[in-house]
Design a protein around this motif. Sequence first.
Motif, PDB file in Angstrom:
ATOM      1  N   HIS A 125      21.875 -24.519  -1.973  1.00 52.80           N
ATOM      2  CA  HIS A 125      22.520 -22.653  -2.224  1.00 52.80           C
ATOM      3  C   HIS A 125      20.754 -22.419  -2.573  1.00 52.80           C
ATOM      4  N   ARG A 126      20.106 -23.159  -2.688  1.00 55.27           N
ATOM      5  CA  ARG A 126      19.008 -22.851  -3.396  1.00 55.27           C
ATOM      6  C   ARG A 126      18.347 -22.319  -2.188  1.00 55.27           C
ATOM      7  N   ASN A 127      17.893 -23.506  -1.290  1.00 56.08           N
ATOM      8  CA  ASN A 127      17.014 -23.087  -0.189  1.00 56.08           C
ATOM      9  C   ASN A 127      16.892 -21.698   0.272  1.00 56.08           C
ATOM     10  N   LEU A 128      18.478 -21.448   0.452  1.00 53.28           N
ATOM     11  CA  LEU A 128      19.078 -19.683   1.647  1.00 53.28           C
ATOM     12  C   LEU A 128      18.232 -19.137  -0.129  1.00 53.28           C
ATOM     13  N   VAL A 129      18.615 -18.929  -1.038  1.00 53.07           N
ATOM     14  CA  VAL A 129      18.359 -18.320  -2.214  1.00 53.07           C
ATOM     15  C   VAL A 129      16.323 -18.110  -2.294  1.00 53.07           C
ATOM     16  N   ALA A 130      15.992 -19.312  -1.482  1.00 51.84           N
ATOM     17  CA  ALA A 130      14.818 -18.974  -2.023  1.00 51.84           C
ATOM     18  C   ALA A 130      13.694 -18.570  -0.913  1.00 51.84           C
ATOM     19  N   ASN A 131      15.015 -18.410   0.115  1.00 47.58           N
ATOM     20  CA  ASN A 131      14.660 -18.163   1.635  1.00 47.58           C
ATOM     21  C   ASN A 131      14.203 -16.601   1.481  1.00 47.58           C
ATOM     22  N   ILE A 132      15.401 -15.704   0.815  1.00 47.80           N
ATOM     23  CA  ILE A 132      16.182 -14.198   0.385  1.00 47.80           C
ATOM     24  C   ILE A 132      15.019 -13.541   0.292  1.00 47.80           C
ATOM     25  N   LEU A 133      14.709 -14.373  -0.831  1.00 45.70           N
ATOM     26  CA  LEU A 133      12.986 -13.818  -1.921  1.00 45.70           C
ATOM     27  C   LEU A 133      12.161 -14.183  -1.564  1.00 45.70           C
ATOM     28  N   GLN A 134      11.599 -14.702  -0.857  1.00 44.66           N
ATOM     29  CA  GLN A 134      10.385 -15.289  -0.064  1.00 44.66           C
ATOM     30  C   GLN A 134      10.283 -14.167   1.330  1.00 44.66           C
ATOM     31  N   ALA A 135      11.576 -13.539   1.448  1.00 48.16           N
ATOM     32  CA  ALA A 135      11.285 -12.480   2.699  1.00 48.16           C
ATOM     33  C   ALA A 135      10.975 -10.590   2.325  1.00 48.16           C
ATOM     34  N   GLU A 136      12.588 -11.179   1.212  1.00 50.20           N
ATOM     35  CA  GLU A 136      12.008  -9.871   0.323  1.00 50.20           C
ATOM     36  C   GLU A 136      10.596  -9.037  -0.176  1.00 50.20           C
ATOM     37  N   ALA A 137       9.957 -10.152  -1.201  1.00 51.99           N
ATOM     38  CA  ALA A 137       9.116 -10.137  -1.323  1.00 51.99           C
ATOM     39  C   ALA A 137       7.495 -10.101  -0.002  1.00 51.99           C
ATOM     40  N   TRP A 138       7.912 -10.566   0.904  1.00 55.33           N
ATOM     41  CA  TRP A 138       6.856 -10.279   2.048  1.00 55.33           C
ATOM     42  C   TRP A 138       7.072  -9.042   2.661  1.00 55.33           C
ATOM     43  N   TYR A 139       8.245  -8.452   2.917  1.00 58.81           N
ATOM     44  CA  TYR A 139       8.570  -6.576   3.671  1.00 58.81           C
ATOM     45  C   TYR A 139       8.221  -5.821   3.026  1.00 58.81           C
ATOM     46  N   GLN A 140       7.916  -6.458   1.374  1.00 57.56           N
ATOM     47  CA  GLN A 140       7.854  -4.939   0.557  1.00 57.56           C
ATOM     48  C   GLN A 140       6.753  -3.767   1.368  1.00 57.56           C
ATOM     49  N   PRO A 141       4.972  -4.752   1.358  1.00 58.87           N
ATOM     50  CA  PRO A 141       4.573  -3.317   1.784  1.00 58.87           C
ATOM     51  C   PRO A 141       5.623  -2.882   2.921  1.00 58.87           C
ATOM     52  N   ALA A 142       6.379  -3.453   3.785  1.00 59.34           N
ATOM     53  CA  ALA A 142       6.952  -2.184   4.879  1.00 59.34           C
ATOM     54  C   ALA A 142       7.997  -1.369   3.945  1.00 59.34           C
ATOM     55  N   LEU A 143       8.485  -1.926   3.203  1.00 54.24           N
ATOM     56  CA  LEU A 143       9.902  -0.853   2.539  1.00 54.24           C
ATOM     57  C   LEU A 143       9.154   0.248   1.580  1.00 54.24           C
ATOM     58  N   LYS A 144       7.778  -0.235   1.610  1.00 53.41           N
ATOM     59  CA  LYS A 144       7.740   1.085   0.642  1.00 53.41           C
ATOM     60  C   LYS A 144       7.143   2.244   1.576  1.00 53.41           C
ATOM     61  N   LYS A 145       7.522   1.624   2.668  1.00 55.11           N
ATOM     62  CA  LYS A 145       6.876   3.291   3.866  1.00 55.11           C
ATOM     63  C   LYS A 145       8.411   3.937   3.935  1.00 55.11           C
ATOM     64  N   ILE A 146       9.375   3.487   3.341  1.00 57.70           N
ATOM     65  CA  ILE A 146      10.651   3.860   3.007  1.00 57.70           C
ATOM     66  C   ILE A 146      10.754   4.618   2.652  1.00 57.70           C
ATOM     67  N   PRO A 147      11.289   6.699   2.181  1.00 59.15           N
ATOM     68  CA  PRO A 147      11.270   7.439   1.645  1.00 59.15           C
ATOM     69  C   PRO A 147      12.604   6.823   0.861  1.00 59.15           C
ATOM     70  N   ALA A 148      11.719   7.097  -0.589  1.00 57.07           N
ATOM     71  CA  ALA A 148      12.841   6.909  -2.166  1.00 57.07           C
ATOM     72  C   ALA A 148      13.857   7.325  -2.352  1.00 57.07           C
ATOM     73  N   GLY A 149      15.162   6.908  -2.055  1.00 56.18           N
ATOM     74  CA  GLY A 149      15.985   6.951  -1.925  1.00 56.18           C
ATOM     75  C   GLY A 149      16.621   6.567  -0.533  1.00 56.18           C
ATOM     76  N   VAL A 150      16.113   5.991   0.042  1.00 50.76           N
ATOM     77  CA  VAL A 150      16.759   6.082   1.453  1.00 50.76           C
ATOM     78  C   VAL A 150      17.386   4.822   1.808  1.00 50.76           C
ATOM     79  N   GLN A 151      18.289   4.094   1.793  1.00 50.94           N
ATOM     80  CA  GLN A 151      18.879   2.769   2.065  1.00 50.94           C
ATOM     81  C   GLN A 151      18.168   2.665   3.998  1.00 50.94           C
ATOM     82  N   ILE A 152      17.828   1.558   3.295  1.00 53.53           N
ATOM     83  CA  ILE A 152      16.987   0.693   4.542  1.00 53.53           C
ATOM     84  C   ILE A 152      17.977  -0.064   5.880  1.00 53.53           C
TER      85      ILE A 152
END
Length: 561
Positions: free
Chosen positions: A230-257
């Motif tokens: 469980h900790r392996n998969l949780v860690a990789n989800i959180l790692q990917a989420e952190a890595w994706y942040q610069p691109a996610l900020k390009k999505i307009p606020a309030g818009v679901q990805i």
Amino acid sequence: MQKIWLEQYPAGVPAEIKTDVYPSLVALIDESLHKYRDLPAYKFMGRAFSFGEIDDASRAMAAWLQGAGLVRGDRVALMMPNVPQYPVAVAAVLRAGLVVVNVNPLYTPRELEHQLKDSGAKAIVVLENFAGVLAQVIEQVPVKTVVLSAMGDMLGWFKGGLVNHVVRRVKKLVPPFQLPAAVTSVRFNDTLALGHRMSLAPPKLGPDDIAVLQYTGGTTGVSKGAVLLHRNLVANILQAEAWYQPALKKIPAGVQIVTVCALPLYHIFGFNTNMMLGLRMGGCNILIANPRDIPALLKDLAAQPFHSFPAVNTLFTAIANHPDFDKVDWSALKISVGGGMAVTQGTARLWLDKTGCPICEGYGLSETSPSATCNPVDTTFFTGSIGLPIPSTELTLLDDDGAEVQPGSAGEIAIRGPQVMAGYWQRPDETAKVMTADGFFRTGDIGLMDERGYFRIIDRKKDMILVSGFNVYPNEIEDVLSQLPGVLECAAVGIPDEKAGEAVKVVIVKKNPALTEAEVRAWCEANLTGYKRPKVVEFRGDLPKTTVGKILRRELREARR
């Protein structure tokens, strides 16, 4: 190795992340399904499924699984393409305290039998289209409970019934099958109906409980299960989420990805990078059941805007070259992540030219849950490398003795991080071969690191063949061919392939001079999944060998036809 790659991190991406935020993957799932309850989690065949619907259905199915006698730690195989039943079943299995065993629905009876035996799966959720294969091996495996799903199960009585009629009667995609009376067989929708009247007893799961057995090719000729906690998969989800942040900020606020989910969910890339990351971020995944049907895929994409598209090189190529490409509005696309196989320069240039969104190539394995490296997602060009180690991840390069190589030298890529597996299921000998004393996983890939900390793969130490992102091990192919009457000796190697990156070539020494290529291909079709079957079959009088009799696969690879 000095972490010089940290200097290249985009602004806002941390060097380390806190990976113990959730005690288990179930805790993450529970939070997201409640937090985003009213938002669409998946879209399939024109119908949206809310987080709340997935929550309710998976709770019901989890209660049913417990009521069926399955107990904490039991393995449950899932054998389906990308249909909404898959995420429901995944959440249900985990919520019941059980272990997910992802199974390729295109497996042959031989391959399926091995995986079900090796994992000890007591139950399986299978799309009826593939139940005929299961029926051929059911009496040889430990599975005692079968949940049969149909393509239209979650589409409602009218549309679902119509879809099932077309699949069964018009396209005839469900071959006849019969399961023995000793096996409990229940329809997917019946498990939900029954489960809604039952109570779920949520187990107290911890980070070191097993969540998934992800099967990958084995050097011994059979696939082996990477134990993902469980900790392996949780860690990789959180790692990917952190890595994706610069691109996610390009999505307009309030818009679901919105993410295109064409990667198969039974593959770890689709499982964690699409399904689980989407849950964590409250995003919507467009489920593509058959990514090989490019016209249908593009028709789905033309129906709504989308922001993220993880895929393998072959899919990027097929889409970019299809005449229907321009029917899709690509203007909202912010992240194109390539993985599973090398992204070619030609495909990267074409994709950027046609979509305006560069492909960010990443690298990972089943054993690393999967992501280990990725190019910055705010890049404006294709680098040709596998990128930088993601947060909380270390890479080093080792020589044959396990010592770190000098800067600028090539070595075997080794990975350490919270996403690295616990080992191979019931194979301590195989685990010992790949894990170092200080916790690095030896990948078998030979790489280089440049002066900025970017990594590049230059060769593979192992003889593994990588076909469209899927691992193919020569020993498995050779083991199958060795059982074909008329074969004296054989060897399997990878050869370059424009579409798949690599393809399988087999070289055979005949025992029976009358053996034909058609017989070889028919044998492979009966015993190997499509991507493992040889593209080239060559007959020779002998095979090149070392003085001690080891086959020289490198010589066979170099002698291309």
